[in-house]
Each structure stands twice: as structure tokens, then as C-alpha cells.
Motif scaffolding. Structure first.
Motif, short mmCIF file in Angstrom:
data_model
loop_
_atom_site.label_atom_id
_atom_site.label_comp_id
_atom_site.label_asym_id
_atom_site.label_seq_id
_atom_site.Cartn_x
_atom_site.Cartn_y
_atom_site.Cartn_z
N UNK A 13 0.81 -1.22 0.00
CA UNK A 13 0.00 0.00 0.00
C UNK A 13 0.85 1.27 0.00
N UNK A 14 2.16 1.11 0.16
CA UNK A 14 3.11 2.23 0.19
C UNK A 14 2.69 3.26 1.24
N UNK A 15 2.44 2.77 2.46
CA UNK A 15 1.98 3.66 3.53
C UNK A 15 3.09 4.63 3.92
N UNK A 16 2.70 5.78 4.44
CA UNK A 16 3.68 6.77 4.89
C UNK A 16 4.36 6.31 6.17
N UNK A 17 3.60 5.64 7.05
CA UNK A 17 4.18 5.12 8.28
C UNK A 17 3.22 4.10 8.88
N UNK A 18 3.74 3.29 9.80
CA UNK A 18 2.98 2.24 10.48
C UNK A 18 2.94 2.54 11.97
N UNK A 19 1.73 2.45 12.57
CA UNK A 19 1.57 2.64 14.00
C UNK A 19 1.26 1.29 14.65
N UNK A 79 12.09 -0.84 6.66
CA UNK A 79 13.16 0.15 6.46
C UNK A 79 13.60 0.16 5.00
N UNK A 80 13.75 -1.03 4.43
CA UNK A 80 14.16 -1.11 3.02
C UNK A 80 13.13 -0.43 2.11
N UNK A 81 11.87 -0.50 2.51
CA UNK A 81 10.79 0.13 1.72
C UNK A 81 10.61 1.61 2.06
N UNK A 82 11.42 2.14 3.00
CA UNK A 82 11.33 3.55 3.36
C UNK A 82 10.14 3.89 4.24
N UNK A 83 9.68 2.92 5.04
CA UNK A 83 8.49 3.13 5.89
C UNK A 83 8.91 3.24 7.35
N UNK A 84 8.51 4.34 7.98
CA UNK A 84 8.79 4.53 9.41
C UNK A 84 7.76 3.79 10.26
N UNK A 85 8.18 3.41 11.47
CA UNK A 85 7.30 2.70 12.41
C UNK A 85 7.34 3.45 13.74
N UNK A 86 6.16 3.67 14.32
CA UNK A 86 6.05 4.30 15.64
C UNK A 86 5.28 3.33 16.53
N UNK A 87 5.90 2.94 17.63
CA UNK A 87 5.25 1.94 18.47
C UNK A 87 5.36 2.30 19.95
N UNK A 88 4.41 1.77 20.70
CA UNK A 88 4.50 1.84 22.16
C UNK A 88 4.21 0.45 22.72
N UNK A 89 4.58 0.27 23.98
CA UNK A 89 4.38 -1.02 24.64
C UNK A 89 3.19 -0.94 25.57
N UNK A 90 2.42 -2.05 25.63
CA UNK A 90 1.22 -2.11 26.46
C UNK A 90 1.42 -2.97 27.69
N UNK A 91 0.35 -3.57 28.18
CA UNK A 91 0.45 -4.34 29.42
C UNK A 91 1.21 -5.65 29.26
N UNK A 92 1.08 -6.31 28.11
CA UNK A 92 1.77 -7.59 27.91
C UNK A 92 3.26 -7.42 27.67
N UNK A 93 3.66 -6.33 27.02
CA UNK A 93 5.09 -6.12 26.73
C UNK A 93 5.60 -4.85 27.40
#
Length: 417
Positions: free
Chosen positions: A44-50, A77-91
Motif C-alpha cells: 500500500x506504500x503507507x507513509x508510516x505504520x503505528x 526500512x528497506x521500503x522507506x516506511x517509518x514505524x512508531x510503536x509503544x508497549x502495552x500491558x503484555x510487553x
């Protein structure tokens, strides 16, 4: 793209003692679902993944879990897509003892306080906070910063939002707390059912990426968000699951033989695969229902019926359908009052069960059954589904007697026949 609750390498339930290609597919389902998510993001060539929490199910058994996740982030990363993540109760930060450095396209929100990231290629501001420990009871939203002017503001949060869907109410807040924050989109996690709670601003649970047991039925995946001129113009659900769970009720009214039941079972599985699987492995629980003269025979033949169900599933192909459990919930076409008037062992049993309410009996049950229940693992006691075992765990002796009475009568009738 917005996803949450991957629970990578989570042990899926119902697999004890199961072998074969279908069982192995279920064991690796969370990995395959993440692989599909990454593939769809690239396609889908997304701008970023949450990723809004619970990327992992808990502490890693070994480093292979972390290495697999890193490899998937490397693809992005190879596709140029940034990832923004946070950790919840399990991790949560306190839950994970093993760590690996992630590729530099991945940004992880701090667990100490809310943090804001800006996307260099677009006027986007992302606000979020990871869990420091498993049980977060504070309303984290109150400390989130205000929206950045002239930016599309996104809040990431792992929250029970008041205990939705029976989930633990971690990071509790209200829908109004989120709406009034001034952000344009709330990327939530923790609740495993996909739902859009509000539009403009959008407040969204994408659900979990892969159903892990029979209570998580239907399609599972991520949400693709289209934004134009700092406004959400479209949301699209993208299924990423590789195993789809389903409960299949099967009416047995009038059934007169095991052979006829097997035929009904085969037809039910054929129909379910066509209508529910969507090309995926369908993991099923069969619920036998209705009123039939065979009720007692069914109760006495559960193992045989389960084997027949699994045989029907295997006849459809190697990875088409898998039977998690078969539950006999039929009823006998018998009048309990008429049974109680009989002058035989069945009548005596009915009268005894009807009168089973004295304190001496309850005390004996509490001692005998309580001792057994006390040895059960906490996880089993917390998530038990069987009504008889649930009544025993809760020391609800009246409900326990009510639940076992039909079974005892049916077994006695079956043995008498």
C-alpha cells in the motif's frame, strides 16, 4: 496503517496434543500475521505504520522472537516506511527482560512520560507513552501534550477505555478525554475487537492482528487510514489473519443415528469453509444443540464424536479446517417430573438431585470439590468456559447440581439402554 495487539509468538489455546499441518499453522499464526501486515504496508506504500501496544505477548522465551520482529522492521526500512510503536500491558518495560536494538526506522515511545515525534516528510505529530509496568491505573491521556498547530496530530494509547469487551481497564480514560484532547486521530490498542468509536476526531481500535482462541472469532487485521489536507477521508480494514476462528452451532433435532449426525456435521463444515474462511484455515468449535433421543448417547460418546468431526475436517484438505473442540449441548426429550416418578434407579436419581440442597451435602461438596479446584492454575480458573467447572470454581453448588443433573440422567439412560 494502524495495528495493535500482535502478541508475537503467543501460545494459541486448544493445541495441546494436536499434531499435523493445521496445528502447526495455528502455532505460527502470529508470525505469519505480522508478515502479512508488513507485506500489506509495503504494498500500500503507507507513509508510516503505528503499533499501539502488545507487540509481544510477554517476556521472550528466547531471542528468536526479537530477531523475527527485527527482520520484519528491516523489511519496512528497506521500503522507506517509518514505524512508531509503544508497549502495552503484555510487553511493558518491566515485563521484557531480553532486548535487541531495532532498526533506525522504528521509534519507540518512552515509558517515563508522554513523548512526541514529528514525521519529517509530512506535517504529522505523534504523541504517546509506553507502559512502564503491566498494570497502569492512571489516566495517561491527561498528561499528553496539546496538539501541534498546522499538523495532523495522532495520539497512540494502549487502554481499556473503561473496560470495553471485558478487557482489563488499563490506562483508564473516557471517550470524551480523547475527543477533547484536540488530536485528529487516536490509534488505540488493547481491545481485540475492531471498532470506530468516534469520527472527526477518529477514535479507533483496529482489533488484534490474529485471533488466538475461540472467543476471538471473525476477521482480524489492521486499519488503513487515508488522510488528505489534515483530515481523515477513509478507513479500510485490512485482514491479516492466517487462521480464522468460528463457533458453529449444529441443530440435532430429530437425529436418530451417529451416521446421520456425521452427515450433518460434514455439511456444516463444508458450508462454514465457503462462507467464513475467506481462503484461510478455519479453526472451529462445534456446538451440538437441539432436543434428541440420542442425548444420552451423545454425552457418552464425546470422544468418538470429536474424532468424527476432526475426520470430516481432514477430508476437506490438509489446511482447510481444524476442530478445536466439540461441545454436546443437546437436551433429552424427557420430562424431569415424569422421570422422578419412575420406580427405578433413574427415578431415584432424579429425586435425589431434586432434593440435593441441604447444607451437609453442600459442605461435603465444598470440601471435596474445593480441594480439586484449589490445585488448578490461576490462568485456567480465570478463563474457564465449561459451565460445570465454572460453577465448581465459584463454589456455586446449586448451579453445579443443576448443570450435572441432565448429564447424570442421560448417562444412566444410555447405560440402561
Amino acid at each position: 496503517m494502524h495495528a495493535a495487539d500482535i502478541h508475537l509468538d503467543s501460545p494459541l489455546k486448544g493445541l495441546a496434543g494436536q499434531e499435523g499441518a493445521a496445528a502447526e499453522r495455528i502455532r505460527t499464526a502470529t508470525r505469519e500475521a505480522l508478515d502479512r501486515l508488513v507485506g500489506r504496508a509495503i504494498e500500500e506504500r503507507v507513509a508510516f505504520l503505528l503499533l499501539a501496544g502488545d507487540i509481544y505477548d510477554g517476556d521472550w522465551r528466547d531471542y528468536r522472537t526479537g530477531l523475527f520482529f527485527t527482520a520484519q522492521m528491516g523489511r519496512l526500512k528497506t521500503a522507506g516506511i517509518s514505524v512508531f510503536l509503544l508497549h502495552g500491558n503484555h510487553d511493558a518495560e518491566s515485563q521484557i527482560t531480553k532486548r535487541l536494538e531495532l532498526p533506525d526506522n522504528v521509534r519507540v515511545f518512552s515509558a517515563r512520560k508522554p513523548q512526541t515525534f514529528q514525521l519529517g516528510s509530512h506535517p504529522v505529530a505523534l504523541h504517546g507513552q509506553s507502559f512502564r509496568q503491566r498494570e497502569v491505573t492512571d489516566n495517561l491521556v491527561l498528561a499528553y501534550p496539546g496538539p501541534l498547530p498546522e499538523h495532523f496530530n495522532i495520539g497512540l494509547l494502549h487502554t481499556g477505555l473503561g473496560g470495553m469487551g471485558g478487557h482489563a481497564n488499563y490506562a483508564p480514560c473516557s471517550l470524551n478525554d480523547l475527543i477533547n484532547k484536540g488530536y485528529d486521530y487516536w490509534a488505540l490498542g488493547h481491545v481485540h475487537k475492531a471498532e470506530v468509536l468516534h469520527q472527526h476526531p477518529h477514535v479507533v481500535f483496529p482489533g488484534n492482528l490474529q485471533g488466538r482462541h475461540i472467543r476471538e472469532t471473525g476477521a482480524k487485521g489492521a486499519t488503513l487510514v487515508t488522510v488528505e489536507d489534515r483530515a481523515v477521508v477513509n478507513l479500510e480494514s485490512l485482514p491479516c489473519d492466517v487462521v480464522r476462528w468460528a463457533q458453529l452451532p449444529l441443530a440435532l433435532d430429530g437425529a436418530s443415528s451417529i451416521a446421520s449426525i456425521v452427515e450433518r456435521l460434514r455439511a456444516t463444515l463444508d458450508q462454514a469453509v465457503v462462507e467464513l474462511a475467506d481462503g484461510r484455515l478455519l479453526a472451529c468449535r462445534i456446538l451440538l444443540q437441539g432436543r434428541t433421543d440420542m442425548h444420552g448417547q451423545l454425552l457418552a460418546s464425546e470422544d468418538h464424536l470429536l474424532a468424527e468431526a476432526r475426520n470430516c475436517a481432514l477430508s476437506l484438505g490438509e489446511e482447510v479446517c481444524w476442530i478445536e473442540k466439540l461441545v454436546v449441548a443437546t437436551q433429552a426429550p424427557l420430562d424431569p417430573q415424569a422421570l422422578a416418578e419412575r420406580e427405578d434407579a433413574l427415578g431415584a436419581l432424579q429425586r435425589m438431585l431434586h432434593e440435593a440442597g441441604d447444607e451437609d451435602l453442600f459442605s461435603q461438596m465444598a470440601a471435596d470439590i474445593g480441594q480439586m479446584v484449589g490445585k488448578l492454575p490461576h490462568e485456567l480458573r480465570a478463563e474457564v468456559e465449561d459451565p460445570v467447572l465454572r460453577a465448581a470454581i465459584k463454589s456455586d453448588h446449586a448451579a453445579l447440581i443443576e448443570a450435572v443433573a441432565p448429564y447424570l440422567s442421560a448417562r444412566l439412560i444410555a447405560e440402561g439402554n
